[in-house]
Design a protein around this motif. Sequence first.
Motif, short mmCIF file in Angstrom:
data_model
loop_
_atom_site.label_atom_id
_atom_site.label_comp_id
_atom_site.label_asym_id
_atom_site.label_seq_id
_atom_site.Cartn_x
_atom_site.Cartn_y
_atom_site.Cartn_z
N LEU A 1 0.82 -1.21 0.00
CA LEU A 1 0.00 0.00 0.00
C LEU A 1 0.86 1.27 0.00
O LEU A 1 0.56 2.23 -0.72
CB LEU A 1 -0.91 0.01 1.22
CG LEU A 1 -2.31 -0.60 1.07
CD1 LEU A 1 -3.01 -0.65 2.41
CD2 LEU A 1 -3.14 0.16 0.05
N MET A 2 1.91 1.27 0.80
CA MET A 2 2.78 2.44 0.85
C MET A 2 3.48 2.67 -0.48
O MET A 2 3.72 3.80 -0.89
CB MET A 2 3.79 2.30 1.98
CG MET A 2 3.19 2.49 3.37
SD MET A 2 2.53 4.15 3.64
CE MET A 2 4.05 5.08 3.84
N GLY A 3 3.83 1.58 -1.16
CA GLY A 3 4.42 1.72 -2.48
C GLY A 3 3.45 2.33 -3.47
O GLY A 3 3.80 3.25 -4.22
N VAL A 4 2.21 1.84 -3.46
CA VAL A 4 1.19 2.35 -4.38
C VAL A 4 0.84 3.80 -4.05
O VAL A 4 0.82 4.67 -4.93
CB VAL A 4 -0.07 1.47 -4.31
CG1 VAL A 4 -1.22 2.12 -5.07
CG2 VAL A 4 0.22 0.08 -4.88
N LEU A 5 0.57 4.08 -2.77
CA LEU A 5 0.18 5.42 -2.36
C LEU A 5 1.31 6.43 -2.60
O LEU A 5 1.06 7.58 -2.96
CB LEU A 5 -0.21 5.43 -0.88
CG LEU A 5 -1.50 4.70 -0.52
CD1 LEU A 5 -1.67 4.64 1.00
CD2 LEU A 5 -2.71 5.35 -1.16
N GLY A 6 2.55 5.98 -2.38
CA GLY A 6 3.67 6.89 -2.55
C GLY A 6 3.81 7.40 -3.97
O GLY A 6 4.30 8.51 -4.20
N ILE A 7 3.39 6.59 -4.94
CA ILE A 7 3.46 7.01 -6.34
C ILE A 7 2.19 7.74 -6.76
O ILE A 7 2.23 8.73 -7.48
CB ILE A 7 3.68 5.78 -7.24
CG1 ILE A 7 5.04 5.14 -6.92
CG2 ILE A 7 3.62 6.16 -8.72
CD1 ILE A 7 5.26 3.82 -7.60
N ALA A 8 1.05 7.28 -6.27
CA ALA A 8 -0.22 7.82 -6.73
C ALA A 8 -0.58 9.15 -6.07
O ALA A 8 -1.25 9.98 -6.68
CB ALA A 8 -1.35 6.82 -6.46
#
Length: 255
Positions: A166-173
């Motif tokens: 989730l942190m990977g996805v949120l960090g980019i989005a």
Amino acid sequence: MSPAEMALVLLAGTGAGGINTLVGSGTLITFPTLLALGVPPVTANVSNNIGLVSGSVSGAIGYRRELAGQRARVLRLLSASLVGGLVGAVLLLVLPDDAFSAIVPVLIMVGVVLVVLQPRLQRWVAGRRTAAAGDRPAGDPWWAWPAALGTGVYGGYFGAAQGVILMGVLGIAVDEPLQRLNAVKNVLAAGVNGVAGLLFVVVADVDWVVVLLIAVGSTLGGVLASAYGRKLPAIVLRCLIVVVGLTAVTVLLLT
């Protein structure tokens, strides 16, 4: 379960609640502990999931100041997490136990890579969105919702390192500091665990002693981690995510 074993589960729950609040991957503490104590795998997974709900909620409450101004984003992504968590819980009950065993380490590694590359990728995505929208600021990209949905499916099924992903996805989005993203992550993870836990309570074999011990421990861990973890610099939090993610992959590949 002996008093010593109960104390061990309580301690594991505290560690899991703290790690889930800061990063995600607390399941990699509690789940192996339950297996070592002789709890059947599916019962251990189900009971662990229910027990960690209160820890996720306490972590989300602890990060409430970082949630300011993100109500619309949280509600939008939470809808995806709830649907995904329910789907993942159903898959846990109907699919063979080893159905996702091969893909889980890959998903965690994807999350770790996304976290490492997050600053550069975020700048690239922001540039593309700004160019597409002229001088008007753009909202979160369209793919944030299905990405949250997919992570919710994974979280409802097993949950280990869903926070890393989730942190990977949120960090980019999402164009926000890591601590504000961590606050969103805690809410989404609480939603996934909560909706999956509700289904498990109704139809699955639950060990309620394990649930109680993990719930008490994870709540304490969530409170402590949110009190101190909110002060961590972004680089420290990013390094912690990478270390926990790599440890998760190692543990899963060796088990």
